[in-house]
Scaffold this motif. Structure first.
Motif, PDB file in Angstrom:
ATOM      1  N   MET A   1       0.842  -1.205   0.000  1.00 44.07           N
ATOM      2  CA  MET A   1       0.000   0.000   0.000  1.00 44.07           C
ATOM      3  C   MET A   1       0.877   1.255   0.000  1.00 44.07           C
ATOM      4  O   MET A   1       1.805   1.378   0.785  1.00 44.07           O
ATOM      5  N   SER A   2       0.578   2.171  -0.875  1.00 43.00           N
ATOM      6  CA  SER A   2       1.358   3.402  -0.882  1.00 43.00           C
ATOM      7  C   SER A   2       0.590   4.466  -0.098  1.00 43.00           C
ATOM      8  O   SER A   2      -0.620   4.564  -0.204  1.00 43.00           O
ATOM      9  N   VAL A   3       1.296   5.259   0.669  1.00 44.44           N
ATOM     10  CA  VAL A   3       0.607   6.294   1.438  1.00 44.44           C
ATOM     11  C   VAL A   3       0.911   7.675   0.870  1.00 44.44           C
ATOM     12  O   VAL A   3       0.522   8.673   1.419  1.00 44.44           O
ATOM     13  N   GLY A   4       1.606   7.707  -0.234  1.00 47.64           N
ATOM     14  CA  GLY A   4       1.788   8.962  -0.945  1.00 47.64           C
ATOM     15  C   GLY A   4       2.843   9.888  -0.366  1.00 47.64           C
ATOM     16  O   GLY A   4       3.003  10.993  -0.822  1.00 47.64           O
ATOM     17  N   ILE A   5       3.542   9.466   0.653  1.00 48.09           N
ATOM     18  CA  ILE A   5       4.617  10.311   1.187  1.00 48.09           C
ATOM     19  C   ILE A   5       5.895   9.502   1.042  1.00 48.09           C
ATOM     20  O   ILE A   5       5.976   8.396   1.543  1.00 48.09           O
ATOM     21  N   SER A   6       6.855  10.046   0.340  1.00 49.91           N
ATOM     22  CA  SER A   6       8.063   9.250   0.174  1.00 49.91           C
ATOM     23  C   SER A   6       9.289  10.120   0.338  1.00 49.91           C
ATOM     24  O   SER A   6       9.472  11.093  -0.365  1.00 49.91           O
ATOM     25  N   ALA A   7      10.084   9.789   1.331  1.00 48.69           N
ATOM     26  CA  ALA A   7      11.359  10.488   1.485  1.00 48.69           C
ATOM     27  C   ALA A   7      12.331   9.524   2.091  1.00 48.69           C
ATOM     28  O   ALA A   7      13.422   9.902   2.499  1.00 48.69           O
ATOM     29  N   SER A   8      11.932   8.252   2.156  1.00 47.31           N
ATOM     30  CA  SER A   8      12.738   7.322   2.925  1.00 47.31           C
ATOM     31  C   SER A   8      14.127   7.221   2.371  1.00 47.31           C
ATOM     32  O   SER A   8      15.078   7.079   3.097  1.00 47.31           O
ATOM     33  N   ASP A   9      14.258   7.352   1.033  1.00 47.84           N
ATOM     34  CA  ASP A   9      15.591   7.084   0.544  1.00 47.84           C
ATOM     35  C   ASP A   9      16.537   8.251   0.670  1.00 47.84           C
ATOM     36  O   ASP A   9      17.706   8.145   0.386  1.00 47.84           O
ATOM     37  N   LEU A  10      16.018   9.310   1.248  1.00 48.17           N
ATOM     38  CA  LEU A  10      16.922  10.371   1.677  1.00 48.17           C
ATOM     39  C   LEU A  10      17.875   9.865   2.758  1.00 48.17           C
ATOM     40  O   LEU A  10      18.923  10.444   2.977  1.00 48.17           O
ATOM     41  N   ARG A  11      17.492   8.777   3.405  1.00 47.92           N
ATOM     42  CA  ARG A  11      18.363   8.246   4.474  1.00 47.92           C
ATOM     43  C   ARG A  11      19.792   8.075   3.990  1.00 47.92           C
ATOM     44  O   ARG A  11      20.741   8.260   4.732  1.00 47.92           O
ATOM     45  N   HIS A  12      19.915   7.705   2.709  1.00 49.95           N
ATOM     46  CA  HIS A  12      21.266   7.453   2.209  1.00 49.95           C
ATOM     47  C   HIS A  12      22.003   8.749   1.862  1.00 49.95           C
ATOM     48  O   HIS A  12      23.196   8.729   1.601  1.00 49.95           O
ATOM     49  N   ALA A  13      21.268   9.851   1.868  1.00 50.62           N
ATOM     50  CA  ALA A  13      21.919  11.142   1.598  1.00 50.62           C
ATOM     51  C   ALA A  13      22.287  11.841   2.913  1.00 50.62           C
ATOM     52  O   ALA A  13      22.830  12.933   2.908  1.00 50.62           O
ATOM     53  N   LEU A  14      21.975  11.202   4.036  1.00 49.87           N
ATOM     54  CA  LEU A  14      22.236  11.837   5.327  1.00 49.87           C
ATOM     55  C   LEU A  14      23.627  11.431   5.818  1.00 49.87           C
ATOM     56  O   LEU A  14      24.051  10.301   5.595  1.00 49.87           O
ATOM     57  N   PRO A  15      24.323  12.351   6.459  1.00 48.64           N
ATOM     58  CA  PRO A  15      25.700  12.041   6.870  1.00 48.64           C
ATOM     59  C   PRO A  15      25.727  11.097   8.075  1.00 48.64           C
ATOM     60  O   PRO A  15      25.361  11.498   9.179  1.00 48.64           O
ATOM     61  N   ALA A  16      26.174   9.871   7.866  1.00 44.91           N
ATOM     62  CA  ALA A  16      26.155   8.866   8.937  1.00 44.91           C
ATOM     63  C   ALA A  16      27.051   9.283  10.108  1.00 44.91           C
ATOM     64  O   ALA A  16      26.845   8.846  11.239  1.00 44.91           O
ATOM     65  N   ASN A 169      13.501   9.580  16.831  1.00 44.73           N
ATOM     66  CA  ASN A 169      12.604   8.977  17.811  1.00 44.73           C
ATOM     67  C   ASN A 169      11.788  10.007  18.602  1.00 44.73           C
ATOM     68  O   ASN A 169      10.667   9.736  19.010  1.00 44.73           O
ATOM     69  N   LEU A 170      12.349  11.186  18.821  1.00 44.45           N
ATOM     70  CA  LEU A 170      11.641  12.111  19.706  1.00 44.45           C
ATOM     71  C   LEU A 170      10.478  12.827  19.023  1.00 44.45           C
ATOM     72  O   LEU A 170       9.680  13.483  19.666  1.00 44.45           O
ATOM     73  N   VAL A 171      10.372  12.725  17.714  1.00 42.65           N
ATOM     74  CA  VAL A 171       9.283  13.460  17.051  1.00 42.65           C
ATOM     75  C   VAL A 171       8.354  12.539  16.268  1.00 42.65           C
ATOM     76  O   VAL A 171       7.609  12.994  15.426  1.00 42.65           O
ATOM     77  N   ASP A 172       8.419  11.251  16.535  1.00 39.99           N
ATOM     78  CA  ASP A 172       7.426  10.405  15.881  1.00 39.99           C
ATOM     79  C   ASP A 172       6.286  10.192  16.883  1.00 39.99           C
ATOM     80  O   ASP A 172       6.214  10.848  17.905  1.00 39.99           O
ATOM     81  N   GLU A 329      11.491   0.993   4.346  1.00 42.46           N
ATOM     82  CA  GLU A 329      10.490   1.539   5.264  1.00 42.46           C
ATOM     83  C   GLU A 329       9.304   2.083   4.501  1.00 42.46           C
ATOM     84  O   GLU A 329       9.399   2.430   3.329  1.00 42.46           O
ATOM     85  N   GLN A 330       8.193   2.148   5.182  1.00 40.81           N
ATOM     86  CA  GLN A 330       6.954   2.639   4.603  1.00 40.81           C
ATOM     87  C   GLN A 330       6.508   3.797   5.481  1.00 40.81           C
ATOM     88  O   GLN A 330       5.883   3.584   6.527  1.00 40.81           O
ATOM     89  N   LEU A 331       6.876   4.997   5.107  1.00 40.79           N
ATOM     90  CA  LEU A 331       6.536   6.129   5.961  1.00 40.79           C
ATOM     91  C   LEU A 331       5.059   6.490   5.799  1.00 40.79           C
ATOM     92  O   LEU A 331       4.453   6.195   4.776  1.00 40.79           O
ATOM     93  N   SER A 332       4.525   7.132   6.836  1.00 36.28           N
ATOM     94  CA  SER A 332       3.105   7.417   6.841  1.00 36.28           C
ATOM     95  C   SER A 332       2.848   8.811   7.419  1.00 36.28           C
ATOM     96  O   SER A 332       3.797   9.540   7.718  1.00 36.28           O
ATOM     97  N   GLN A 333       1.590   9.154   7.620  1.00 36.28           N
ATOM     98  CA  GLN A 333       1.249  10.509   8.071  1.00 36.28           C
ATOM     99  C   GLN A 333       2.008  10.907   9.330  1.00 36.28           C
ATOM    100  O   GLN A 333       2.495  12.025   9.446  1.00 36.28           O
ATOM    101  N   THR A 334       2.106   9.996  10.280  1.00 30.89           N
ATOM    102  CA  THR A 334       2.718  10.349  11.569  1.00 30.89           C
ATOM    103  C   THR A 334       4.242  10.516  11.461  1.00 30.89           C
ATOM    104  O   THR A 334       4.891  10.880  12.436  1.00 30.89           O
ATOM    105  N   ASP A 335       4.789  10.254  10.280  1.00 29.18           N
ATOM    106  CA  ASP A 335       6.234  10.422  10.084  1.00 29.18           C
ATOM    107  C   ASP A 335       6.564  11.738   9.387  1.00 29.18           C
ATOM    108  O   ASP A 335       7.703  11.953   8.962  1.00 29.18           O
ATOM    109  N   VAL A 336       5.585  12.620   9.298  1.00 32.43           N
ATOM    110  CA  VAL A 336       5.784  13.840   8.522  1.00 32.43           C
ATOM    111  C   VAL A 336       6.927  14.705   9.091  1.00 32.43           C
ATOM    112  O   VAL A 336       7.673  15.348   8.348  1.00 32.43           O
TER     113      VAL A 336
END
Ligand code: FES
Ligand SMILES: [Fe+2]
Length: 359
Positions: A1-16, A169-172, A329-336
């Motif tokens: 199911m797609s929830v229409g919000i997609s940014a998960s693959d930005l994870r790989h653009a974040l500085p580890a 974790n603190l903002v989900d 991951e499958q992000l959703s409304q609460t992950d905005v």
């Protein structure tokens, strides 16, 4: 199911290993004495040394053959001597003597180690990890940590996870599920579900996250029925002092979250050690003065210090130490909030990469 919000693959653009052009907390002042203290921040080994004028930070790799200077001795005023062959460095990082080569050695004056700007404020040592000139401390450190005598408590912990899950974790929306059994929420009208809203801050350095809507104490879900199944006592809605933050958390560059509780400000600052370990600084502070400050301190030690700073954070730690952050991951409304935060972070990482490329 797609929830229409997609940014998960930005994870790989974040500085580890974190963003570099920022101030970070290195530790409590009392941890740094004359004896060298070696500490890894953002993947870099650093040695901290206290001198009468303050704390200094040097790269913890001897440029001769890579020995950690933090294992060395402080034989001469204002210096650190490598334990291997005795190359000796001053607090500007300059080699002032190569003991193994004698007084005529050509090394002094030619070799140096990197130094990092350090400031000490309110019992905390801060270090600037950037290559460029340091900006004022107040550009990165929230005002509630810099005002005189504002800090009530600072706890430092090492968690076995990357810094990214430790901050997201603190903002989900996990409070309504994962902390349901904690003393902190036990006698509160905890909603069955929430809707999260998030806005980028005007200065572009963070994201404000809030609950835009909350479900009733119990609700009826299709397929499973009533949730929570039993918790009649929540209807009483007794509220413990200082429970529940005031609906707003702020994610801020480089790696911190702030939340305002009725009687305390909370900051969780996640400082990457390496890609799989993070040192976390948990600050409780108050803006109040006089009697109100005294009341806030008392309330902290009687209630928040154990219900929030101990029990809630132990629950959190178990969650993200067990999470596989890079799993699909499958992000959703609460992950905005997380989605917007990752965008701010990725944009800043890109600016830093560009700066480095331009030299
Ligand atoms: S490794 Fe430090 S002096 Fe040789
Ligand atoms: Fe939590």
């Amino acid at each position: 199911m797609s929830v229409g919000i997609s940014a998960s693959d930005l994870r790989h653009a974040l500085p580890a290993l974190g963003l570099r052009e920022f101030w970070y907390p290195a530790g409590r002042s009392k941890e740094f004495g004359r004896r060298p203290v070696g500490r890894k921040l953002l993947g870099a080994d650093i040695v901290f040394l206290r001198e009468p004028g303050g704390v200094h930070a040097l790269s913890d790799r001897c440029p001769h053959r890579g020995m950690p200077l933090s294992c060395g001795d402080r034989r001469f005023e204002g210096t650190i001597t490598c334990p291997y062959h005795g190359w000796t460095f001053n607090m500007h990082g300059e080699c002032v003597a190569a003991l193994n080569e004698g007084p005529e050695s050509p090394i002094p004056g030619k070799v140096r180690v990197r130094t990092y700007p350090v400031e000490e404020r309110n019992g905390v040592v801060w270090v600037f990890m950037g290559d460029g000139p340091p900006k004022p401390l107040s550009d990165d450190v929230p005002e509630e940590l810099l005002a005189g005598r504002s800090i009530i408590d600072l706890r430092v912990a090492v968690w076995k996870c990357g810094w990214l899950p430790a901050i997201e974790n603190l903002v989900d929306s996990h409070d309504v599920i994962a902390h349901r059994t904690s003393a902190f929420y036990l006698f509160r009208k905890l909603p069955s579900w929430v809707k999260v809203g998030a806005t980028e801050t005007a200065d572009g350095k963070g994201v404000d996250v809030r609950y835009e809507a909350m479900g009733p104490v119990h609700d009826i879900y299709p397929n499973i029925g009533r949730w929570p199944r039993r918790s009649w006592y929540r209807r009483l809605g007794m509220s413990s002092p200082n429970s529940g933050h005031q609906g707003l958390s702020q994610l801020r560059l480089p790696s911190l979250v702030r939340a305002a509780f009725p009687r305390m400000n909370y900051v969780r600052w996640t400082v990457p050690i390496d890609e799989k370990t993070v040192r976390v600084f948990l600050f409780a502070s108050t803006n109040a003065t006089g009697l109100a400050a005294l009341r806030n301190r008392l309330s902290y030690w009687l209630w928040m210090s154990w219900s929030f700073m101990t029990q809630i954070l132990n629950q959190d730690q178990r969650l993200f130490e067990g999470q596989d952050y890079f799993a699909p991951e499958q992000l959703s409304q609460t992950d905005v909030g997380i989605i917007k935060w990752r965008r701010v972070l990725a944009a800043c990482a890109q600016r830093e990469a560009q700066q480095r490329a331009n030299g």
